[in-house]
Scaffold this active site. Structure first.
Site, short mmCIF file in Angstrom:
data_model
loop_
_atom_site.label_atom_id
_atom_site.label_comp_id
_atom_site.label_asym_id
_atom_site.label_seq_id
_atom_site.Cartn_x
_atom_site.Cartn_y
_atom_site.Cartn_z
N ASN A 7 39.28 46.51 30.45
CA ASN A 7 39.01 46.44 31.88
C ASN A 7 39.07 47.88 32.39
O ASN A 7 40.15 48.41 32.63
CB ASN A 7 40.08 45.55 32.52
CG ASN A 7 39.88 45.38 34.00
OD1 ASN A 7 39.05 46.07 34.60
ND2 ASN A 7 40.64 44.48 34.60
N ARG A 88 35.17 43.76 30.99
CA ARG A 88 34.96 43.34 32.38
C ARG A 88 34.00 44.33 33.02
O ARG A 88 34.23 45.53 33.00
CB ARG A 88 36.29 43.35 33.14
CG ARG A 88 36.12 43.08 34.60
CD ARG A 88 37.46 42.95 35.29
NE ARG A 88 37.26 42.78 36.71
CZ ARG A 88 37.80 43.57 37.64
NH1 ARG A 88 38.57 44.57 37.29
NH2 ARG A 88 37.57 43.34 38.91
N HIS A 177 36.08 39.42 41.74
CA HIS A 177 37.23 38.66 41.20
C HIS A 177 36.74 37.34 40.58
O HIS A 177 37.52 36.39 40.48
CB HIS A 177 38.27 38.29 42.28
CG HIS A 177 39.06 39.44 42.80
ND1 HIS A 177 39.63 39.44 44.06
CD2 HIS A 177 39.39 40.62 42.24
CE1 HIS A 177 40.28 40.57 44.26
NE2 HIS A 177 40.15 41.32 43.17
N ARG A 238 42.55 48.12 51.42
CA ARG A 238 41.21 47.89 51.98
C ARG A 238 41.31 47.06 53.26
O ARG A 238 42.14 46.15 53.34
CB ARG A 238 40.32 47.16 50.98
CG ARG A 238 39.80 48.04 49.89
CD ARG A 238 39.08 47.24 48.83
NE ARG A 238 39.80 47.27 47.58
CZ ARG A 238 39.61 46.40 46.57
NH1 ARG A 238 38.73 45.45 46.68
NH2 ARG A 238 40.31 46.50 45.47
N GLU A 381 42.68 36.96 33.60
CA GLU A 381 41.28 37.36 33.48
C GLU A 381 40.93 37.74 32.05
O GLU A 381 39.84 37.46 31.57
CB GLU A 381 41.01 38.53 34.43
CG GLU A 381 41.05 38.09 35.89
CD GLU A 381 41.18 39.24 36.86
OE1 GLU A 381 42.32 39.68 37.10
OE2 GLU A 381 40.16 39.70 37.37
#
Ligand code: AMP
Length: 394
Positions: A7, A88, A177, A238, A381
């Site tokens: 990732n 990913r 996501h 964010r 994930e």
């Protein structure tokens, strides 16, 4: 049969060596501060940890250093029975809606999609290119963060702007996501022993980044992130949703250009912008101490989250499940209770004792009489990426 999962972020790479059939076999690692001073790389295995601090100028050097450290820990990827490598990749655009085996053409296309994800896709592509050199005979698979949302209904994916501009520049909601929402929603169905297609699900992935999704009849019908991972919930750094007029206002009033605005909304906003802290543990401590900025940050975070939950209850016509996942969602019981307080009218009742329980396993935190089943399900994930990589190569 082992799978290496990578990732790659802009300045970090997380990697994991795993065996989908054997949860006990697990080697984790992280390379941090790539291209900055004081880069460091760590590998964790069997309750041990090895760390090296060394200069890592780019992703290629990072992968070489990671392989060296894996060898030092007794897990040389060249001799670990690795059958595939899963990567990913953040943005698949309209091109990639499923995992694909990486060819030269696929790698070029991932780079070409960088205009839609300038911080992420170049790093993802560099990570893939480096592993292809290190393990030339092992198939590499790209698993896209946007893929789970590739089939969003038109009204959900469409922004109400000039259609010609939107089409020419690819402006629409892509969602992110996806691997987490995909993994968690399937795990919920499995855990409850219910057919996936029969469930109306709301999944709340609350980590440093945060997103919500609404799922019905086996597909995502909405998600809170948009064309970029900036839209939606309040996140660590964010802003999430903000009046688009603020951008034009700040560009005039504060003479901020695109780079300044990007920095403001990505790095200096969210919880950090509101109270100076993006780590939810620090925020929680400050809230308990009564710090007014932290209290406001927490309330803004909850306000936005509750609005999305409410919107999704409406979109789905009621929900069968609401699931919390990721760093904050899995570990912040007070936030979970506050996010769903006072919703008995909607059939949502949290059981305080179940909610307080700490566990790494999926669990129900609603009362037996709650019409909506509320769960905490740890996300994974890397496991989903590993399974996806195996599914297209074996
Ligand atoms: P993630 O992006 O999923 O790795 O989540 C990172 C976020 O989870 C950070 O904001 C952490 O502060 C938060 N987090 C991790 N552990 C805890 C905890 N025990 N309590 C509250 N927040 C936590």
């Amino acid at each position: 049969m082992r799978v290496l999962v990578l990732n790659s972020g802009s300045s970090s790479v997380k990697f994991r060596l795993l065996d989908p059939e054997d949860p006990a076999y697990l080697v984790n690692g992280i390379i941090e501060r790539i291209g900055e001073s004081g880069s460091r790389i760590r590998v964790f295995f069997d309750d041990e940890e090895i760390e090296h601090v060394t200069d890592i100028p780019d992703h290629k050097a990072g992968v070489i250093a990671a392989f060296a450290l894996l060898s030092e820990s007794g897990h040389d990827p060249r001799h670990s029975n690795i059958v595939t490598v899963g990567h990913r990749v953040v943005m698949g655009g309209d091109l990639f809606t499923k995992p694909v085996v990486v060819t030269d053409k696929v790698l070029d296309a991932i780079r070409e999609l960088s205009y839609l994800a300038p911080l992420h896709n170049p790093a993802n592509a560099d990570g893939i290119a480096a592993v292809r050199i290190a393990l030339p005979d092992i198939p590499q698979v790209a698993v896209f963060d946007t893929a789970f949302f590739a089939d969003l209904p038109e009204p959900s994916r469409t922004y109400a702007i000039d259609r010609e501009v939107a089409t020419r520049y690819g402006v629409r909601r892509y969602g992110f996501h996806g691997t987490s929402h995909d993994y968690v929603s399937h795990r919920v169905a499995e855990f409850l022993d219910r057919p996936y297609e029969s469930l109306r699900q709301i999944v709340l992935h609350l980590g440093n980044g945060a997103s919500a999704s609404a799922i019905a009849e086996g597909r995502a019908v909405d998600t809170s992130m948009g064309m970029t991972p900036m839209q939606g919930l309040v996140m660590g750094t964010r802003s999430g949703d903000i009046d688009p007029g603020v951008m034009t206002y700040l560009s005039r009033a504060a003479e901020m250009d695109a780079t300044d605005l990007d920095h403001l909304l990505n790095r200096k906003s969210g919880l950090r912008g509101l109270c100076g802290h993006n780590d939810f543990r620090e925020l929680t401590d400050l809230v308990e101490a009564g710090d007014p900025d932290a209290v406001l940050a927490y309330e803004v975070y909850l306000h936005r989250l509750r609005m999305y939950i409410g919107g999704y209850l409406m979109l789905l016509g009621g929900a069968d499940t609401i699931t919390f996942t990721a760093g904050v969602g899995e570990n912040a019981p007070k936030m979970r209770a506050d996010a769903l307080s006072g919703l008995e009218w909607f059939g949502i009742e949290i059981d305080p004792e179940r909610n307080a329980l700490r566990s790494k396993q999926p669990r129900i935190i609603s009362t037996d009489s709650s019409r909506v089943t509320v769960l905490v399900v740890p996300t994974d994930e890397e496991l989903l990426i590993a399974r996806a990589a195996l599914s297209v190569t074996q």
